[in-house]
Design an enzyme around this catalytic site. Sequence first.
Site, PDB file in Angstrom:
ATOM      1  N   LYS A  26       0.258 -28.114  13.401  1.00 16.72           N
ATOM      2  CA  LYS A  26       0.389 -29.437  12.792  1.00 16.72           C
ATOM      3  C   LYS A  26      -0.881 -30.264  13.027  1.00 16.72           C
ATOM      4  O   LYS A  26      -1.451 -30.816  12.091  1.00 16.72           O
ATOM      5  CB  LYS A  26       1.614 -30.142  13.369  1.00 16.72           C
ATOM      6  CG  LYS A  26       1.960 -31.435  12.649  1.00 16.72           C
ATOM      7  CD  LYS A  26       2.971 -32.230  13.433  1.00 16.72           C
ATOM      8  CE  LYS A  26       4.388 -32.141  13.001  1.00 16.72           C
ATOM      9  NZ  LYS A  26       4.806 -32.355  11.670  1.00 16.72           N
ATOM     10  N   ARG A  96       5.250 -36.127  18.064  1.00 18.63           N
ATOM     11  CA  ARG A  96       5.831 -34.850  17.628  1.00 18.63           C
ATOM     12  C   ARG A  96       5.157 -33.676  18.307  1.00 18.63           C
ATOM     13  O   ARG A  96       3.983 -33.732  18.634  1.00 18.63           O
ATOM     14  CB  ARG A  96       5.637 -34.656  16.117  1.00 18.63           C
ATOM     15  CG  ARG A  96       6.277 -35.686  15.254  1.00 18.63           C
ATOM     16  CD  ARG A  96       5.872 -35.388  13.809  1.00 18.63           C
ATOM     17  NE  ARG A  96       5.962 -36.554  12.970  1.00 18.63           N
ATOM     18  CZ  ARG A  96       6.971 -36.786  12.138  1.00 18.63           C
ATOM     19  NH1 ARG A  96       7.944 -35.936  12.040  1.00 18.63           N
ATOM     20  NH2 ARG A  96       6.976 -37.872  11.410  1.00 18.63           N
ATOM     21  N   GLY A 105      12.073 -27.296  14.072  1.00 17.89           N
ATOM     22  CA  GLY A 105      13.225 -27.954  14.691  1.00 17.89           C
ATOM     23  C   GLY A 105      13.518 -27.543  16.124  1.00 17.89           C
ATOM     24  O   GLY A 105      14.514 -27.966  16.693  1.00 17.89           O
ATOM     25  N   MET A 107      11.631 -28.007  18.901  1.00 19.26           N
ATOM     26  CA  MET A 107      11.208 -28.922  19.966  1.00 19.26           C
ATOM     27  C   MET A 107      11.515 -30.361  19.552  1.00 19.26           C
ATOM     28  O   MET A 107      12.023 -30.613  18.476  1.00 19.26           O
ATOM     29  CB  MET A 107       9.734 -28.721  20.251  1.00 19.26           C
ATOM     30  CG  MET A 107       9.476 -27.443  21.019  1.00 19.26           C
ATOM     31  SD  MET A 107       7.758 -27.157  21.284  1.00 19.26           S
ATOM     32  CE  MET A 107       7.191 -26.656  19.679  1.00 19.26           C
ATOM     33  N   ARG A 352       1.031 -26.951   5.910  1.00 19.16           N
ATOM     34  CA  ARG A 352       0.901 -25.686   6.638  1.00 19.16           C
ATOM     35  C   ARG A 352       1.117 -24.563   5.625  1.00 19.16           C
ATOM     36  O   ARG A 352       1.654 -24.814   4.534  1.00 19.16           O
ATOM     37  CB  ARG A 352       1.904 -25.586   7.775  1.00 19.16           C
ATOM     38  CG  ARG A 352       3.329 -25.658   7.300  1.00 19.16           C
ATOM     39  CD  ARG A 352       4.298 -25.698   8.459  1.00 19.16           C
ATOM     40  NE  ARG A 352       5.617 -26.023   7.927  1.00 19.16           N
ATOM     41  CZ  ARG A 352       6.655 -26.355   8.656  1.00 19.16           C
ATOM     42  NH1 ARG A 352       6.553 -26.428   9.951  1.00 19.16           N
ATOM     43  NH2 ARG A 352       7.814 -26.625   8.106  1.00 19.16           N
ATOM     44  N   HIS A 468      17.498 -26.467   6.902  1.00 20.80           N
ATOM     45  CA  HIS A 468      17.246 -25.587   8.040  1.00 20.80           C
ATOM     46  C   HIS A 468      17.675 -24.160   7.746  1.00 20.80           C
ATOM     47  O   HIS A 468      16.932 -23.199   7.950  1.00 20.80           O
ATOM     48  CB  HIS A 468      17.994 -26.135   9.256  1.00 20.80           C
ATOM     49  CG  HIS A 468      17.836 -25.284  10.460  1.00 20.80           C
ATOM     50  ND1 HIS A 468      18.769 -24.347  10.821  1.00 20.80           N
ATOM     51  CD2 HIS A 468      16.828 -25.192  11.357  1.00 20.80           C
ATOM     52  CE1 HIS A 468      18.350 -23.739  11.906  1.00 20.80           C
ATOM     53  NE2 HIS A 468      17.182 -24.230  12.251  1.00 20.80           N
ATOM     54  N   SER A 777      -0.690  18.524  12.437  1.00 19.96           N
ATOM     55  CA  SER A 777       0.124  17.348  12.137  1.00 19.96           C
ATOM     56  C   SER A 777       0.644  16.822  13.468  1.00 19.96           C
ATOM     57  O   SER A 777       1.316  17.542  14.203  1.00 19.96           O
ATOM     58  CB  SER A 777       1.282  17.722  11.213  1.00 19.96           C
ATOM     59  OG  SER A 777       2.088  16.594  10.997  1.00 19.96           O
ATOM     60  N   CYS A 844       3.124  12.917  11.535  1.00 19.62           N
ATOM     61  CA  CYS A 844       4.443  12.913  10.902  1.00 19.62           C
ATOM     62  C   CYS A 844       5.527  12.376  11.833  1.00 19.62           C
ATOM     63  O   CYS A 844       6.699  12.393  11.509  1.00 19.62           O
ATOM     64  CB  CYS A 844       4.817  14.295  10.386  1.00 19.62           C
ATOM     65  SG  CYS A 844       4.996  15.513  11.696  1.00 19.62           S
ATOM     66  N   TYR A 864      -4.003  11.813   6.607  1.00 22.10           N
ATOM     67  CA  TYR A 864      -2.786  11.245   6.010  1.00 22.10           C
ATOM     68  C   TYR A 864      -1.787  10.821   7.071  1.00 22.10           C
ATOM     69  O   TYR A 864      -1.870  11.220   8.235  1.00 22.10           O
ATOM     70  CB  TYR A 864      -2.123  12.258   5.062  1.00 22.10           C
ATOM     71  CG  TYR A 864      -1.526  13.466   5.751  1.00 22.10           C
ATOM     72  CD1 TYR A 864      -0.201  13.442   6.214  1.00 22.10           C
ATOM     73  CD2 TYR A 864      -2.272  14.627   5.957  1.00 22.10           C
ATOM     74  CE1 TYR A 864       0.350  14.544   6.859  1.00 22.10           C
ATOM     75  CE2 TYR A 864      -1.731  15.731   6.598  1.00 22.10           C
ATOM     76  CZ  TYR A 864      -0.418  15.677   7.050  1.00 22.10           C
ATOM     77  OH  TYR A 864       0.135  16.746   7.688  1.00 22.10           O
TER      78      TYR A 864
END
Length: 909
Positions: A26, A96, A105, A107, A352, A468, A777, A844, A864
């Site tokens: 913030k 805040r 919400g 804090m 934000r 909320h 593999s 794998c 891969y």
Amino acid sequence: MVQWVYNFGAGAADGRAEMKNLLGGKGANLAEMASIGLPVPPGFTLTTEVCTRFYEDKCTYPAELKGQVAKALALVEERSGQKFGDATNPLLVSVRSGARASMPGMMDTVLNLGLNDQTVAALAKRSGDRRFAYDSYRRFVQMYSDVVLGIELSHFEKLLERAKQRRGVKQDHELVVEDLEKLVMDYKARVHVEIGMDFPEDPHEQLWGAIGAVFNSWMNQRAKTYRQLHDIPEAWGTAVNVQAMVFGNMGSDCATGVAFTRNPSNGTNDFYGEFLVNAQGEDVVAGIRTPQELTIQARKSHGSDLPSLEEVMPNIFRELCTVRQQLETHYKDMQDIEFTIQQNKLYMLQTRTGKRTAHAALQIAVDMANEGLISKSQALMRLKPELIDQLLHPTLDPKAKKQVIAKGLPASPGAAAGKVVFSADEAVRRAKDGEKVLLVRIETSPDDIHGLHAAEGVLTTRGGMTSHAAVVARGMGRPCVAGAGAVQVDYAAARLSVGSVAVQEGQILTIDGVTGEVILGEVPTVPPQMSGAFGTIMAWADEYRTLQVRANAETPNDARQAKEFGAQGIGLVRTEHMFFDGGRIIAMRRMILAADEADRKAALEELLTMQREDITELFRIMDGRPVTVRLLDPPLHEFIPHTEAEMAQVAKAAGVPLNRVRRRATELQEANPMLGHRGCRLAITYPEICEMQARAIFEAAAAVGRAGGAVPVAEVMVPLVATLQELSILKEVVEKTAAAVQKEQGMNFTYRVGTMIELPRACLQAGKLAEQAEFFSFGTNDLTQTTYGMSRDDAGAFLPEYKAKGIVEQDPFVSLDQEGVGELIKVAVERGRTARNGMKMGICGEHGGDPASIEFCNKVGLDYVSCSPFRVPVARLAAAQAALKLRGEKALQPSTKAAKPLQPTFGPW
Ligand code: PEP
Ligand code: MG
């Protein structure tokens, strides 16, 4: 001297958006907005370092803090043209929290701070509205007493209730100014009774009380739970933002609202938000009053009869649209904003990066790249691969009959069905018992977070898209329908009703987070359809990635699904899975229980037919793509039951005496089968099994070729190899079989024999193994358990505690342990490729679908990854990001150029 306090406002700021670690999200964004000239009320931020110091030093502040706050406050006074505690033109502030990551919400906040018996009179005079002034004062005393003084809210609620009764009204806003004045006195008297002290009149004392309370709220239970759920470290701390108040509730030329610069639900480029005339910010998110839409278009499409901001305040609306544009151009991402309009003037209180659904995230990334706001690679980098998971969720079968009983806002997509519960605790209790539940609330609060997490989905009867419940559900990827006003909830009777339809707790409802429908009973679902944006992102990912993506699959359905999701082959066919069902297991058991060689050959013949058919089908589906078939891996005793009754059944079905079953079961018994007679050790002792499987693979390749299909490169893979000799013996069996089949079929085909690397010894001996193995593999499931000496079946008993204590950061069976297992892989890659130049290597184990592990695989040069079919799209994106990261591409940050104010409108406030 350490700078503990950063100023912002009046087109200037000490901080910037990229200083989130220090200023919190913030604070950093308020600074950024101020510095690009947006109308931000002046204020200052106490850094997160104050918070960490505060907790390290037993809740005391750094010595310099007081002086720095005093200086910052003086600057706010100068910028706002007001004075803190002044009897004629008082400055009021909000206090805040603001952590690095958003914790909505969780804090505490204190608004209207600075009010006392003197300043309230000045506020009344200045605003020309005594009622407003005393209402603000009443709210402040209540909020401060709750948050800072720790007094139960219910005391104040009772007094408020009594005031309404005395006046004979139902709603708060029907109280007249005299009622509010008396309420403030009653509140203060109550405070004295509760804490034995007067409510603080001195604004400076109030300010330090609120700052302390916000820092303290970092450690409240809600915040702790939220951090655990979202992996937010406690050490980050929160910042505290002190900012000049602006009022959205000073009259009908005031308003407050929240908005997203694009639609957070489906990603369309529409301005999307809600506002309330004559209200404070809390009123919008609390979901108590139904908010109004921003645009005429949204009002029409939602069928609302309340006028939109575009209609109520057209000039402000236009200004807000400009701000929207500026923010997107500047941040290059969708923003979630809060604004307040005070006496026809717009103020920005927050911006934000907006939370969005997976669907919206893809749409926005693709659109922004197409609009030229970001590049394709930036679009890819900003998508969390896990988001793709959410897209792959099923939706309601459009053909299914459904009894829609109500409709709300489509707040978070996906369909969810579950037993209705009316409290978060009940949701958790039932979910623990394995029940699927749907949480139904009038509205949710941060205290319900554990219930939202436990539930399949959430339905609320009040509140909008930014309530909320909606915000949290979207963040968690839970379907949510919000504000279904027709649904009446009776908590006491544990029942909801819509007209004549009543639903008791425990009955099943379905919600559709895409349409907002609430449906009686459980509705069948269909697999997800990939949208245009999904296809685009996958195609872009394919352009950048260098790792190939294969799937682990053994059934035709899995193989088809894998191909549809873009798998470039099958990296692991666990052949044992083919033997577990129906008639196959009987043939398998007959083979295991065979009395002699001839008996065993007959049973193997039967198995050969089945195995060949299965593999032929897989080859056909994969249409020329490589398919790696692994020889039988699990210990044989897994195929034989152990209870007396089941053994009798098996004896009958296999046509052998019960005694033989008993004897064989005892013979095959192992103390630790995972480290016992399994993997290649089986094929060494029963070479005829290996021969049968190799034959099935090669005959399948021949069958596909003969039928005119693309002949695959069959890859035969030997599991759990520790020594070169094991591999050599089995490779010889396979090669002999291949030669025999080629001769019989009069056909040549290409094949490879390779090995899984699942044991530390195999990693160390990789150079030698590569003399024989044509590919590796990495079976990281076994490699993790053998490296850690930690059984993959039993680790669940203690790993959660290990994680909680920080002994391991991640479950090593989920995300590759790069320091240990990873080092072994590196050694194996290096030694293998030194012996066999350009040797093909993949992974794998389960880690093949985990983004962090994929990045590691890319870094060490594997060719891969192979993962379960539903993780293939995730892996494609993660592989692209891994390649981009190697090129030095970073996750997108807002522009860091020193921005000139675009419209230096913010003068004295
Ligand atoms: C592995 O061990 O990583 C592997 C893929 O084999 P399985 O899980 O079948 O043991
Ligand atoms: Mg294994």
